[in-house]
Design an enzyme around this catalytic site. Sequence first.
Site, PDB file in Angstrom:
ATOM      1  N   GLY A 126       0.873  -1.166   0.000  1.00  0.00           N
ATOM      2  CA  GLY A 126       0.000   0.000   0.000  1.00  0.00           C
ATOM      3  C   GLY A 126       0.906   1.209   0.000  1.00  0.00           C
ATOM      4  O   GLY A 126       1.838   1.271  -0.800  1.00  0.00           O
ATOM      5  N   SER A 184       3.363   3.151   2.620  1.00  0.00           N
ATOM      6  CA  SER A 184       3.889   3.022   3.992  1.00  0.00           C
ATOM      7  C   SER A 184       3.650   4.272   4.824  1.00  0.00           C
ATOM      8  O   SER A 184       3.415   4.187   6.031  1.00  0.00           O
ATOM      9  CB  SER A 184       5.376   2.668   3.955  1.00  0.00           C
ATOM     10  OG  SER A 184       6.096   3.625   3.212  1.00  0.00           O
ATOM     11  N   CYS A 221       6.148  -5.279   0.354  1.00  0.00           N
ATOM     12  CA  CYS A 221       6.283  -3.928  -0.216  1.00  0.00           C
ATOM     13  C   CYS A 221       6.198  -2.853   0.873  1.00  0.00           C
ATOM     14  O   CYS A 221       7.131  -2.721   1.649  1.00  0.00           O
ATOM     15  CB  CYS A 221       5.269  -3.759  -1.331  1.00  0.00           C
ATOM     16  SG  CYS A 221       5.821  -2.550  -2.541  1.00  0.00           S
ATOM     17  N   ARG A 245      12.819   3.542  -0.612  1.00  0.00           N
ATOM     18  CA  ARG A 245      11.489   3.465  -1.228  1.00  0.00           C
ATOM     19  C   ARG A 245      11.609   3.693  -2.740  1.00  0.00           C
ATOM     20  O   ARG A 245      12.485   4.424  -3.194  1.00  0.00           O
ATOM     21  CB  ARG A 245      10.559   4.496  -0.594  1.00  0.00           C
ATOM     22  CG  ARG A 245      10.361   4.229   0.896  1.00  0.00           C
ATOM     23  CD  ARG A 245       9.616   5.352   1.560  1.00  0.00           C
ATOM     24  NE  ARG A 245       8.277   5.482   1.042  1.00  0.00           N
ATOM     25  CZ  ARG A 245       7.628   6.646   0.960  1.00  0.00           C
ATOM     26  NH1 ARG A 245       8.204   7.755   1.333  1.00  0.00           N
ATOM     27  NH2 ARG A 245       6.396   6.677   0.497  1.00  0.00           N
ATOM     28  N   ILE A 265       5.505  -3.176  -7.628  1.00  0.00           N
ATOM     29  CA  ILE A 265       4.757  -1.923  -7.801  1.00  0.00           C
ATOM     30  C   ILE A 265       5.395  -0.857  -6.915  1.00  0.00           C
ATOM     31  O   ILE A 265       5.292  -0.918  -5.691  1.00  0.00           O
ATOM     32  CB  ILE A 265       3.266  -2.105  -7.410  1.00  0.00           C
ATOM     33  CG1 ILE A 265       2.637  -3.277  -8.179  1.00  0.00           C
ATOM     34  CG2 ILE A 265       2.490  -0.810  -7.644  1.00  0.00           C
ATOM     35  CD1 ILE A 265       1.230  -3.656  -7.716  1.00  0.00           C
ATOM     36  N   ARG A 266       6.088   0.065  -7.523  1.00  0.00           N
ATOM     37  CA  ARG A 266       6.813   1.089  -6.748  1.00  0.00           C
ATOM     38  C   ARG A 266       7.521   0.437  -5.558  1.00  0.00           C
ATOM     39  O   ARG A 266       7.370   0.830  -4.409  1.00  0.00           O
ATOM     40  CB  ARG A 266       5.864   2.207  -6.280  1.00  0.00           C
ATOM     41  CG  ARG A 266       5.298   3.017  -7.454  1.00  0.00           C
ATOM     42  CD  ARG A 266       4.337   4.101  -6.997  1.00  0.00           C
ATOM     43  NE  ARG A 266       3.193   3.528  -6.317  1.00  0.00           N
ATOM     44  CZ  ARG A 266       2.859   3.770  -5.053  1.00  0.00           C
ATOM     45  NH1 ARG A 266       3.601   4.551  -4.302  1.00  0.00           N
ATOM     46  NH2 ARG A 266       1.794   3.212  -4.545  1.00  0.00           N
ATOM     47  N   HIS A 306       4.786  -8.468  -4.564  1.00  0.00           N
ATOM     48  CA  HIS A 306       3.436  -8.725  -4.058  1.00  0.00           C
ATOM     49  C   HIS A 306       2.968 -10.153  -4.345  1.00  0.00           C
ATOM     50  O   HIS A 306       2.235 -10.378  -5.309  1.00  0.00           O
ATOM     51  CB  HIS A 306       2.440  -7.769  -4.738  1.00  0.00           C
ATOM     52  CG  HIS A 306       2.594  -6.352  -4.325  1.00  0.00           C
ATOM     53  ND1 HIS A 306       1.884  -5.806  -3.274  1.00  0.00           N
ATOM     54  CD2 HIS A 306       3.370  -5.367  -4.814  1.00  0.00           C
ATOM     55  CE1 HIS A 306       2.218  -4.534  -3.138  1.00  0.00           C
ATOM     56  NE2 HIS A 306       3.116  -4.245  -4.057  1.00  0.00           N
ATOM     57  N   GLU A 339       0.704 -11.690  -2.973  1.00  0.00           N
ATOM     58  CA  GLU A 339      -0.765 -11.756  -2.809  1.00  0.00           C
ATOM     59  C   GLU A 339      -1.490 -11.352  -4.092  1.00  0.00           C
ATOM     60  O   GLU A 339      -2.689 -11.567  -4.208  1.00  0.00           O
ATOM     61  CB  GLU A 339      -1.213 -10.888  -1.613  1.00  0.00           C
ATOM     62  CG  GLU A 339      -1.271  -9.383  -1.851  1.00  0.00           C
ATOM     63  CD  GLU A 339       0.097  -8.692  -1.884  1.00  0.00           C
ATOM     64  OE1 GLU A 339       1.134  -9.383  -1.853  1.00  0.00           O
ATOM     65  OE2 GLU A 339       0.115  -7.450  -1.980  1.00  0.00           O
TER      66      GLU A 339
HETATM   67  N1  GLN Z   1       6.222   2.897  -2.573  1.00  0.00           N
HETATM   68  C1  GLN Z   1       5.287   2.534  -1.553  1.00  0.00           C
HETATM   69  C2  GLN Z   1       5.714   3.075  -0.199  1.00  0.00           C
HETATM   70  O1  GLN Z   1       6.645   3.770  -0.092  1.00  0.00           O
HETATM   71  C3  GLN Z   1       5.138   1.028  -1.475  1.00  0.00           C
HETATM   72  C4  GLN Z   1       4.425   0.527  -2.698  1.00  0.00           C
HETATM   73  C5  GLN Z   1       3.669  -0.735  -2.514  1.00  0.00           C
HETATM   74  O2  GLN Z   1       3.419  -1.201  -1.396  1.00  0.00           O
HETATM   75  N2  GLN Z   1       3.212  -1.281  -3.603  1.00  0.00           N
HETATM   76  O3  GLN Z   1       5.075   2.790   0.771  1.00  0.00           O
END
Ligand code: GLN
Length: 195
Positions: free
Chosen positions: A48, A50, A80, A109, A137-138, A178, A180
């Site tokens: 999500g 953080s 993540c 991050r 994802i990021r 991820h 999940e």
């Molecule tokens: N880049 C998000 C963060 O700094 C983490 C991304 C993710 O959980 N998919 O929290």
Amino acid sequence: MAPIVGVLALQGASREHTAALEKLGATVHQVRLPQDLVGLDAIVIPGGESTTISMLLESSETFEPLAELLNQGLPALGTCAGMILLAKEVLDGRPDQKSFAQIGIAVRRNAFGRQIASFETDLKIQNLDQPFPGVFIRAPGADILEPSVEVLASLKLDSGEETPVFCRQKNVLVTSFHPELTDDLRLHQFFLEHL
Ligand code: GLN
């Protein structure tokens, strides 16, 4: 008896973790408030954002009681953003962002770039015969701070450098990716097997 696994459900991909754990026979409790922490055998901190999860942990007064359980040895899986929340150091977090400091890694991050750098790739994971579909994802990258942290998978960055993407220290597991968001249950299974 089926283990009772808490899934932190303040923000992020909690539903997908719940589905994966239930498929494997675990009893899942959604955690939004301190009283939801009672009786857990393990906790999952999902992906999500953080910074948002950290803020919501504080405003729901769940940060301190969860920190206490983790310090007492509650097994944890962080994916993540969850990895960021479990890391001992967050190198480029927001100044007010908190972490549970449960695994001896430093995270950066968005190490693979921002939204545009979200991607999928097959990962070679230690002890798994077949590759695991890594959904990034990021995603954060990690530097190992303590020799007792095991690297179970790593990936090459654009710079050519390798970064760990799946680490374990005692009963704390973290992934940059991820699991999940795939149909592959092997990583959740690994977590449940090591409680
Ligand atoms: N880049 C998000 C963060 O700094 C983490 C991304 C993710 O959980 N998919 O929290």
